[in-house]
Motif scaffolding. Structure first.
Motif, PDB file in Angstrom:
ATOM      1  N   SER A  31       0.827  -1.212   0.000  1.00  0.00           N
ATOM      2  CA  SER A  31       0.000   0.000   0.000  1.00  0.00           C
ATOM      3  C   SER A  31       0.856   1.254   0.000  1.00  0.00           C
ATOM      4  CB  SER A  31      -0.914  -0.004   1.230  1.00  0.00           C
ATOM      5  OG  SER A  31      -1.743  -1.140   1.236  1.00  0.00           O
ATOM      6  N   TRP A  32       2.055   1.166   0.587  1.00  0.00           N
ATOM      7  CA  TRP A  32       2.942   2.336   0.673  1.00  0.00           C
ATOM      8  C   TRP A  32       4.113   2.267  -0.303  1.00  0.00           C
ATOM      9  CZ3 TRP A  32       0.927   0.109   5.190  1.00  0.00           C
ATOM     10  CH2 TRP A  32       0.058   0.925   5.909  1.00  0.00           C
ATOM     11  N   VAL A  33       4.417   1.072  -0.792  1.00  0.00           N
ATOM     12  CA  VAL A  33       5.537   0.908  -1.725  1.00  0.00           C
ATOM     13  C   VAL A  33       4.999   0.269  -3.010  1.00  0.00           C
ATOM     14  CG1 VAL A  33       7.873   0.006  -2.039  1.00  0.00           C
ATOM     15  CG2 VAL A  33       7.020   0.511   0.281  1.00  0.00           C
ATOM     16  N   PRO A  34       4.487   1.072  -3.927  1.00  0.00           N
ATOM     17  CA  PRO A  34       3.879   0.525  -5.155  1.00  0.00           C
ATOM     18  C   PRO A  34       4.829  -0.324  -5.982  1.00  0.00           C
ATOM     19  CG  PRO A  34       3.333   2.846  -4.873  1.00  0.00           C
ATOM     20  CD  PRO A  34       4.374   2.534  -3.844  1.00  0.00           C
ATOM     21  N   ALA A  35       6.146  -0.098  -5.861  1.00  0.00           N
ATOM     22  CA  ALA A  35       7.103  -0.872  -6.653  1.00  0.00           C
ATOM     23  C   ALA A  35       7.026  -2.360  -6.338  1.00  0.00           C
ATOM     24  CB  ALA A  35       8.520  -0.358  -6.407  1.00  0.00           C
ATOM     25  N   LEU A  36       6.571  -2.711  -5.148  1.00  0.00           N
ATOM     26  CA  LEU A  36       6.464  -4.118  -4.774  1.00  0.00           C
ATOM     27  C   LEU A  36       5.387  -4.843  -5.578  1.00  0.00           C
ATOM     28  CD1 LEU A  36       6.766  -3.891  -0.877  1.00  0.00           C
ATOM     29  CD2 LEU A  36       8.478  -4.785  -2.468  1.00  0.00           C
ATOM     30  N   ARG A  37       4.425  -4.079  -6.093  1.00  0.00           N
ATOM     31  CA  ARG A  37       3.298  -4.709  -6.783  1.00  0.00           C
ATOM     32  C   ARG A  37       3.704  -5.387  -8.081  1.00  0.00           C
ATOM     33  NH1 ARG A  37      -1.406  -0.054  -6.014  1.00  0.00           N
ATOM     34  NH2 ARG A  37      -1.439  -0.120  -3.716  1.00  0.00           N
ATOM     35  N   ARG A  38       4.832  -4.982  -8.662  1.00  0.00           N
ATOM     36  CA  ARG A  38       5.250  -5.607  -9.916  1.00  0.00           C
ATOM     37  C   ARG A  38       5.635  -7.072  -9.714  1.00  0.00           C
ATOM     38  NH1 ARG A  38      11.186  -3.040 -11.322  1.00  0.00           N
ATOM     39  NH2 ARG A  38      12.061  -3.109  -9.225  1.00  0.00           N
TER      40      ARG A  38
END
Length: 272
Positions: free
Chosen positions: A63-70
């Motif tokens: 939720s706070w680190v969008p880069a993890l979503r990849r």
């Protein structure tokens, strides 16, 4: 001369076991705990939660680190507390109410003594590979039957598919029958192969990790299916397709049985 020759096998055996002996000696210092009826439940729950926790933290951080979503197979999905807590609660409840009484009976009927010698490293690795292949075969047959026979699916396996998108703590969200079936395969294989207690513990750790990784929903560059060559290992993407489509990828880890029976589906085929 004869006395010297008779001691040579002992020296050779000690040299082959030297690598794992310090670890085994350390574990044997906890012999009272390892031999207690509480150890299997404590070991199983602790290992399982420890492997799930990093993925739970990652789901929160997304939720706070969008880069993890990849790295997420479903970037827009994160399990809520209403999904996480029932999964954790059911795991704890089933281990305390069902698994512990069985381990208590086993402990009372067959008290085990820990050997002084550690296993040979190559033998430990061979046994773990064989145990994984046996478990993969056994669960493939069990899993296929519980999808092809409607009564078996509704009665015993449907609960595991209540969460369409997988997450780590949903790994053991299953019926008691399914939990005992997997546990039976797990214990039977190390018994049939005559595995050393250290080998059995190592196999249980590996098996728990691979099952959690399969349900984690994260496809990292270092995920197991990327490390095993030639597409032999399905991994998290393989198992996520099973949860999405229900009629494919029945083997938990490897891909050979699904290839042989024509139930293998890959992400590229699904995209097309």
């Amino acid at each position: 001369m004869s006395s010297q020759n008779s001691s040579d096998p002992q020296v050779l055996c000690s040299s082959e076991q030297l690598f794992l002996q310090p670890l085994w000696d350390h574990l044997r210092s906890w012999e009272a705990l390892i031999q207690s009826p509480f150890f299997p439940v404590i070991f199983s729950i602790t290992t399982y939660v420890a492997f799930c926790l990093p993925f739970v933290v990652l789901d929160i951080l997304c939720s706070w680190v969008p880069a993890l979503r990849r790295y997420k197979i479903h970037p827009d999905f994160s399990p809520s507390a209403r999904q996480l807590l029932p999964c954790l609660g059911q795991t704890l409840y089933q281990h305390v109410m069902f698994v512990f009484p069985v381990t208590l009976l086993h402990w009372a009927s067959r008290p085990a003594l820990l050997p002084h010698e550690a296993p040979e490293l190559l033998l430990l690795l061979h046994h773990i590979v064989f145990c994984l292949l046996l478990f993969d075969t056994e669960f493939f047959v069990w899993h296929l039957l519980h999808h092809k026979v409607p009564w078996l699916y509704r009665t015993f396996h449907k609960v595991h598919h209540q969460n369409p998108s997988s997450f780590a703590l949903a790994t053991q969200y299953m019926s008691v029958w399914e939990l005992f079936s997997l546990g039976f395969f797990d214990v039977m294989n190390v018994t049939l192969l005559g595995c050393h207690p250290l080998t059995s513990l190592t196999f249980h750790v590996v098996n728990i990790w691979l099952s959690v990784e399969d349900h984690s929903g994260y496809n990292f560059p270092w995920s197991t299916h990327r490390l095993v060559p030639f597409g032999w290992y399905g991994g998290v993407v393989h198992h996520d397709l099973h949860h999405s489509h229900f009629n494919c990828n029945f083997a938990p880890y490897f891909t050979h049985w699904d290839k042989i029976l024509g139930t293998l589906r890959t992400a590229s085929v699904t995209a097309r």
